[in-house]
Design a protein around this motif. Sequence first.
Motif, PDB file in Angstrom:
ATOM      1  N   ASP A   6       0.873  -1.173   0.000  1.00 48.33           N
ATOM      2  CA  ASP A   6       0.000   0.000   0.000  1.00 48.33           C
ATOM      3  C   ASP A   6       0.907   1.218   0.000  1.00 48.33           C
ATOM      4  O   ASP A   6       1.777   1.340   0.868  1.00 48.33           O
ATOM      5  CB  ASP A   6      -0.902  -0.001   1.238  1.00 48.33           C
ATOM      6  N   ALA A   7       0.728   2.086  -1.002  1.00 45.01           N
ATOM      7  CA  ALA A   7       1.609   3.250  -1.149  1.00 45.01           C
ATOM      8  C   ALA A   7       0.789   4.531  -1.084  1.00 45.01           C
ATOM      9  O   ALA A   7      -0.179   4.690  -1.832  1.00 45.01           O
ATOM     10  CB  ALA A   7       2.368   3.180  -2.470  1.00 45.01           C
ATOM     11  N   GLN A   8       1.168   5.419  -0.204  1.00 46.47           N
ATOM     12  CA  GLN A   8       0.548   6.736  -0.101  1.00 46.47           C
ATOM     13  C   GLN A   8       1.537   7.789  -0.595  1.00 46.47           C
ATOM     14  O   GLN A   8       2.682   7.836  -0.136  1.00 46.47           O
ATOM     15  CB  GLN A   8       0.152   7.048   1.341  1.00 46.47           C
ATOM     16  N   PHE A   9       1.081   8.608  -1.548  1.00 42.66           N
ATOM     17  CA  PHE A   9       1.869   9.721  -2.072  1.00 42.66           C
ATOM     18  C   PHE A   9       1.215  11.007  -1.578  1.00 42.66           C
ATOM     19  O   PHE A   9       0.126  11.361  -2.027  1.00 42.66           O
ATOM     20  CB  PHE A   9       1.901   9.687  -3.603  1.00 42.66           C
ATOM     21  N   ILE A  10       1.861  11.676  -0.644  1.00 40.44           N
ATOM     22  CA  ILE A  10       1.263  12.825   0.029  1.00 40.44           C
ATOM     23  C   ILE A  10       2.016  14.082  -0.382  1.00 40.44           C
ATOM     24  O   ILE A  10       3.180  14.278  -0.004  1.00 40.44           O
ATOM     25  CB  ILE A  10       1.314  12.645   1.565  1.00 40.44           C
ATOM     26  N   GLU A  11       1.386  14.933  -1.157  1.00 36.33           N
ATOM     27  CA  GLU A  11       2.031  16.156  -1.634  1.00 36.33           C
ATOM     28  C   GLU A  11       1.839  17.290  -0.641  1.00 36.33           C
ATOM     29  O   GLU A  11       0.728  17.560  -0.192  1.00 36.33           O
ATOM     30  CB  GLU A  11       1.483  16.559  -3.008  1.00 36.33           C
ATOM     31  N   ARG A  12       2.928  17.939  -0.294  1.00 36.59           N
ATOM     32  CA  ARG A  12       2.945  19.153   0.525  1.00 36.59           C
ATOM     33  C   ARG A  12       3.321  20.327  -0.388  1.00 36.59           C
ATOM     34  O   ARG A  12       3.692  20.114  -1.547  1.00 36.59           O
ATOM     35  CB  ARG A  12       3.962  19.019   1.648  1.00 36.59           C
ATOM     36  N   PRO A  13       3.249  21.557   0.100  1.00 40.14           N
ATOM     37  CA  PRO A  13       3.612  22.697  -0.751  1.00 40.14           C
ATOM     38  C   PRO A  13       5.021  22.628  -1.312  1.00 40.14           C
ATOM     39  O   PRO A  13       5.265  23.078  -2.433  1.00 40.14           O
ATOM     40  CB  PRO A  13       3.439  23.900   0.188  1.00 40.14           C
ATOM     41  N   ASP A  14       5.974  22.060  -0.556  1.00 39.39           N
ATOM     42  CA  ASP A  14       7.363  22.070  -1.004  1.00 39.39           C
ATOM     43  C   ASP A  14       7.995  20.692  -1.074  1.00 39.39           C
ATOM     44  O   ASP A  14       9.186  20.567  -1.301  1.00 39.39           O
ATOM     45  CB  ASP A  14       8.209  22.936  -0.076  1.00 39.39           C
ATOM     46  N   ARG A  15       7.197  19.623  -0.878  1.00 37.27           N
ATOM     47  CA  ARG A  15       7.768  18.282  -0.843  1.00 37.27           C
ATOM     48  C   ARG A  15       6.690  17.241  -1.124  1.00 37.27           C
ATOM     49  O   ARG A  15       5.496  17.537  -1.099  1.00 37.27           O
ATOM     50  CB  ARG A  15       8.427  17.990   0.499  1.00 37.27           C
ATOM     51  N   ILE A  16       7.143  16.016  -1.352  1.00 34.97           N
ATOM     52  CA  ILE A  16       6.231  14.882  -1.438  1.00 34.97           C
ATOM     53  C   ILE A  16       6.744  13.800  -0.502  1.00 34.97           C
ATOM     54  O   ILE A  16       7.950  13.546  -0.414  1.00 34.97           O
ATOM     55  CB  ILE A  16       6.096  14.356  -2.880  1.00 34.97           C
ATOM     56  N   GLU A  17       5.812  13.210   0.237  1.00 31.18           N
ATOM     57  CA  GLU A  17       6.135  12.126   1.156  1.00 31.18           C
ATOM     58  C   GLU A  17       5.495  10.840   0.632  1.00 31.18           C
ATOM     59  O   GLU A  17       4.329  10.834   0.236  1.00 31.18           O
ATOM     60  CB  GLU A  17       5.607  12.436   2.554  1.00 31.18           C
ATOM     61  N   VAL A  18       6.276   9.758   0.637  1.00 30.02           N
ATOM     62  CA  VAL A  18       5.784   8.458   0.185  1.00 30.02           C
ATOM     63  C   VAL A  18       5.899   7.484   1.345  1.00 30.02           C
ATOM     64  O   VAL A  18       6.980   7.317   1.928  1.00 30.02           O
ATOM     65  CB  VAL A  18       6.570   7.945  -1.029  1.00 30.02           C
ATOM     66  N   ARG A  19       4.773   6.868   1.658  1.00 33.41           N
ATOM     67  CA  ARG A  19       4.725   5.890   2.744  1.00 33.41           C
ATOM     68  C   ARG A  19       4.353   4.536   2.157  1.00 33.41           C
ATOM     69  O   ARG A  19       3.283   4.385   1.576  1.00 33.41           O
ATOM     70  CB  ARG A  19       3.710   6.310   3.804  1.00 33.41           C
ATOM     71  N   ILE A  20       5.233   3.561   2.323  1.00 37.95           N
ATOM     72  CA  ILE A  20       5.021   2.218   1.792  1.00 37.95           C
ATOM     73  C   ILE A  20       4.766   1.266   2.951  1.00 37.95           C
ATOM     74  O   ILE A  20       5.556   1.199   3.896  1.00 37.95           O
ATOM     75  CB  ILE A  20       6.242   1.733   0.979  1.00 37.95           C
ATOM     76  N   ARG A  21       3.666   0.522   2.848  1.00 45.43           N
ATOM     77  CA  ARG A  21       3.322  -0.486   3.840  1.00 45.43           C
ATOM     78  C   ARG A  21       3.040  -1.797   3.121  1.00 45.43           C
ATOM     79  O   ARG A  21       2.671  -1.812   1.948  1.00 45.43           O
ATOM     80  CB  ARG A  21       2.069  -0.062   4.643  1.00 45.43           C
TER      81      ARG A  21
END
Length: 218
Positions: free
Chosen positions: A110-125
Amino acid sequence: MSKSYFTTGVSALFEMPTSDAERILPPHLQPIEVRPQRSILSVTAFHFRESEVGPYAQLLLSVVVPPIVGSWERHPKAGFYPFLGATSSAVSRKHMAETLRIPTHPEDIDAQFIERPDRIEVRIRSEGAPVVDVSVTQHEWYPTTHLLQSHMIDGDLRLKADVQISGHYTMHEHERGRLQLHAHPITSALTLDEVSPYPFREHWLKEGVELFHPVEQL
């Protein structure tokens, strides 16, 4: 040729122990060192919105190796040995293993791609357990195409394929991203506490296409 369209993707390079890299690589490949006894781990994650096997998320862990030089018109920027891939569907894992010849983790991620104003965070489970948390940060955006080279093996066969990635792209070496590797079968080839938590190069891509050219035997 395998063509996949992505909405977003990240690729970041981290220092890793050369002892790990040499253990992971087949004998005919050697790692690139950024300094003595420190080689390069590539952590890549994509969200593919369209492909020949449908939409899916992908995680690739690779060791960076020298590319094989071809014609000057098509000289790859970098070579990679993807030692393990993980995806969010069984059909995409079958495609990765049988067509792209990349080893795969047998369970869905399960992959979450979370966009912020200045970055992207990817969480893999996977099966509820954390695997990888990686973030990259924004720099200047521009359209680009990169030619890379993937090295694989199949038994005693030595294989390679060109990989062309086009899209909107931001890259820098400001070391603002972050990596956390969790103890998991996907990361078991790595000595986790010896992988740098900060990338020395960060890539963020949007709205593009990946072309995985036919696999060739060396």
